[in-house]
Design a protein around this motif. Structure first.
Motif, PDB file in Angstrom:
ATOM      1  N   PRO A 181       0.832  -1.202   0.000  1.00  0.00           N
ATOM      2  CA  PRO A 181       0.000   0.000   0.000  1.00  0.00           C
ATOM      3  C   PRO A 181       0.869   1.255   0.000  1.00  0.00           C
ATOM      4  O   PRO A 181       1.973   1.260   0.544  1.00  0.00           O
ATOM      5  N   SER A 182       0.353   2.297  -0.603  1.00  0.00           N
ATOM      6  CA  SER A 182       1.089   3.564  -0.648  1.00  0.00           C
ATOM      7  C   SER A 182       1.132   4.187   0.743  1.00  0.00           C
ATOM      8  O   SER A 182       0.338   3.842   1.626  1.00  0.00           O
ATOM      9  N   GLU A 183       2.031   5.110   0.914  1.00  0.00           N
ATOM     10  CA  GLU A 183       2.163   5.791   2.207  1.00  0.00           C
ATOM     11  C   GLU A 183       0.892   6.580   2.538  1.00  0.00           C
ATOM     12  O   GLU A 183       0.437   6.584   3.678  1.00  0.00           O
TER      13      GLU A 183
ATOM     14  N   THR B 223      -3.786   7.365   5.877  1.00  0.00           N
ATOM     15  CA  THR B 223      -5.224   7.634   5.940  1.00  0.00           C
ATOM     16  C   THR B 223      -5.952   6.562   6.738  1.00  0.00           C
ATOM     17  O   THR B 223      -6.784   6.871   7.597  1.00  0.00           O
ATOM     18  N   LEU B 224      -5.642   5.303   6.483  1.00  0.00           N
ATOM     19  CA  LEU B 224      -6.295   4.219   7.216  1.00  0.00           C
ATOM     20  C   LEU B 224      -5.943   4.260   8.702  1.00  0.00           C
ATOM     21  O   LEU B 224      -6.808   4.025   9.549  1.00  0.00           O
TER      22      LEU B 224
ATOM     23  N   TYR C 222      -8.031   7.147  10.270  1.00  0.00           N
ATOM     24  CA  TYR C 222      -9.446   6.824  10.401  1.00  0.00           C
ATOM     25  C   TYR C 222      -9.687   5.717  11.415  1.00  0.00           C
ATOM     26  O   TYR C 222     -10.696   5.708  12.099  1.00  0.00           O
ATOM     27  N   GLN C 223      -8.749   4.785  11.519  1.00  0.00           N
ATOM     28  CA  GLN C 223      -8.902   3.719  12.505  1.00  0.00           C
ATOM     29  C   GLN C 223      -8.867   4.308  13.912  1.00  0.00           C
ATOM     30  O   GLN C 223      -9.665   3.951  14.766  1.00  0.00           O
ATOM     31  N   LYS C 224      -7.961   5.249  14.145  1.00  0.00           N
ATOM     32  CA  LYS C 224      -7.876   5.896  15.454  1.00  0.00           C
ATOM     33  C   LYS C 224      -9.178   6.644  15.762  1.00  0.00           C
ATOM     34  O   LYS C 224      -9.693   6.571  16.872  1.00  0.00           O
ATOM     35  N   GLU C 225      -9.699   7.370  14.772  1.00  0.00           N
ATOM     36  CA  GLU C 225     -10.946   8.111  14.979  1.00  0.00           C
ATOM     37  C   GLU C 225     -12.109   7.161  15.250  1.00  0.00           C
ATOM     38  O   GLU C 225     -12.959   7.441  16.095  1.00  0.00           O
TER      39      GLU C 225
END
Length: 57
Positions: free
Chosen positions: A34-36, A41-42, A45-48
């Motif tokens: 996967p790109s940086e 981004t993931l 969003y996972q933290k949020e």
């Protein structure tokens, strides 16, 4: 028809479809790192998501 009324069994019956689970459609597809930007981004969003589900966060 509402989304909640859909089921795989009903779609198969309504449209006369058959399900072929014998082939691995992606067997010959090489893995890609996967790109940086995607990783960042993931992670964000996972933290949020975790914080939004935690009433004490």
């Amino acid at each position: 028809m509402a989304y909640s009324d859909f089921s795989l069994a009903r779609v198969k019956d309504d449209f006369g479809l058959t399900l072929d689970e014998t082939r691995d459609l992606f067997a010959a597809t090489p893995s890609v790192a996967p790109s940086e930007i995607l990783t960042t981004t993931l992670d964000d969003y996972q933290k949020e998501l975790v914080e939004s589900r935690n009433p004490w966060a």
